[in-house]
Design a protein around this motif. Structure first.
Motif, PDB file in Angstrom:
ATOM      1  N   SER A  29       0.820  -1.221   0.000  1.00 22.58           N
ATOM      2  CA  SER A  29       0.000   0.000   0.000  1.00 22.58           C
ATOM      3  C   SER A  29       0.850   1.266   0.000  1.00 22.58           C
ATOM      4  N   PRO A  30       1.741   1.426  -0.988  1.00 23.13           N
ATOM      5  CA  PRO A  30       2.633   2.585  -0.958  1.00 23.13           C
ATOM      6  C   PRO A  30       1.885   3.894  -1.158  1.00 23.13           C
ATOM      7  N   ASP A  31       2.392   4.960  -0.514  1.00 28.31           N
ATOM      8  CA  ASP A  31       1.866   6.296  -0.774  1.00 28.31           C
ATOM      9  C   ASP A  31       1.916   6.575  -2.265  1.00 28.31           C
ATOM     10  N   PHE A  32       1.235   7.636  -2.675  1.00 30.65           N
ATOM     11  CA  PHE A  32       0.994   7.912  -4.094  1.00 30.65           C
ATOM     12  C   PHE A  32       2.260   7.803  -4.945  1.00 30.65           C
ATOM     13  N   PHE A  51       1.526  10.920  -9.441  1.00 27.50           N
ATOM     14  CA  PHE A  51       0.847  12.148  -9.043  1.00 27.50           C
ATOM     15  C   PHE A  51      -0.329  12.496  -9.949  1.00 27.50           C
ATOM     16  N   ARG A  52      -0.597  11.658 -10.947  1.00 24.58           N
ATOM     17  CA  ARG A  52      -1.827  11.824 -11.729  1.00 24.58           C
ATOM     18  C   ARG A  52      -3.030  11.272 -10.968  1.00 24.58           C
ATOM     19  N   ALA A  53      -2.759  10.585  -9.865  1.00 26.59           N
ATOM     20  CA  ALA A  53      -3.837  10.042  -9.027  1.00 26.59           C
ATOM     21  C   ALA A  53      -3.454  10.263  -7.574  1.00 26.59           C
ATOM     22  N   TRP A  67       1.988  -4.637  -3.433  1.00 26.31           N
ATOM     23  CA  TRP A  67       0.639  -5.124  -3.137  1.00 26.31           C
ATOM     24  C   TRP A  67      -0.201  -3.939  -2.676  1.00 26.31           C
ATOM     25  N   VAL A  68      -1.432  -3.856  -3.137  1.00 23.25           N
ATOM     26  CA  VAL A  68      -2.341  -2.811  -2.669  1.00 23.25           C
ATOM     27  C   VAL A  68      -3.768  -3.333  -2.760  1.00 23.25           C
ATOM     28  N   LEU A 111      -5.036   4.669  -2.437  1.00 23.19           N
ATOM     29  CA  LEU A 111      -3.700   4.543  -3.013  1.00 23.19           C
ATOM     30  C   LEU A 111      -3.671   3.601  -4.213  1.00 23.19           C
ATOM     31  N   ASP A 112      -4.731   2.833  -4.409  1.00 20.23           N
ATOM     32  CA  ASP A 112      -4.752   1.843  -5.483  1.00 20.23           C
ATOM     33  C   ASP A 112      -4.765   2.474  -6.868  1.00 20.23           C
TER      34      ASP A 112
END
Length: 213
Positions: A28-31, A34-36, A152-153, A161-162
């Motif tokens: 579950s990494p942070d963004f 940057f388009r999302a 993994w997310v 974050l997905d």
């Protein structure tokens, strides 16, 4: 190996120093794109606003991963932080990605009263956009990144974050990168199941053994 902000950090280190590490495992990494930067929030879009879409629809910041219900909008998160005078996830992004102001505080991504995003700040942040970084530098780092990125997310991540991970995955696929990216159905922010841990150790342990560790 890292989770959430630590997941972003693990990927950043692997991408920035591709020959130093043998692999990065991010949950579950942070963004990473940057388009999302949240649902339907493209920081590069002209006139982008941190609080709302052009039609006034609020940008959600946190959701209940089981029901999909919005628990906190971006505006509410900023307002709450102002009341308690404390740091939050957004201020931590500004501290990591932003340049210091003359007063020593991190520059703000957006106007805290209107939500208008500063495109000059976004331009300076862009070097921390992992999708953009990989795409621009693949000719130099790609050979040393093959097979080293694992993410993994959950498809119902509490912090949305997905969406960024999906964009990152599309870019890696276009580059023919041998990355392992898994979108876990019906999962929220915590994805560390026994299955995920087993997969990770099956990748790590043989490498350690071959290195005599």
């Amino acid at each position: 190996v890292g989770q959430s902000s630590g997941g972003w950090g693990a990927l950043w280190l692997q991408i920035t120093y591709p020959t130093v590490f043998s692999g990065a495992f991010a949950g579950s990494p942070d963004f990473v794109d940057f388009r999302a930067f949240g649902p339907h929030l493209d920081l590069y879009e002209p006139g982008a606003n941190f609080f709302a879409l052009a039609d006034g629809t609020p940008h959600p910041g946190v959701r209940d991963s089981k029901t999909g219900t919005t628990l906190l909008t971006n505006r509410q998160g900023v307002e709450r932080s102002a009341v308690v005078r404390g740091a939050n996830q957004q201020t931590s992004f500004e501290a990591v990605f932003g340049m210091p102001t003359p007063g020593g505080e991190p520059e703000r991504l957006f106007d805290p009263s209107t939500g208008a995003i500063d495109p000059d700040v976004v331009a300076r942040w862009s070097r921390f956009d992992l999708t953009r970084r990989v795409a621009e530098q693949w000719h130099r780092i790609g050979q040393n990144l093959q097979g080293k990125l694992t993410i993994w997310v959950g498809d119902e991540d509490d912090y949305y974050l997905d969406e960024a991970v999906r964009l990152f995955a599309e870019t890696l696929e276009d580059l023919d990168a041998a990355a392992h990216i898994e979108i876990i159905p019906d999962a929220g922010h915590d994805i560390w199941t026994d299955q995920v841990r087993t997969h990770m150790h099956r990748r790590i342990d043989p490498a350690l053994q071959s290195a005599g560790l």
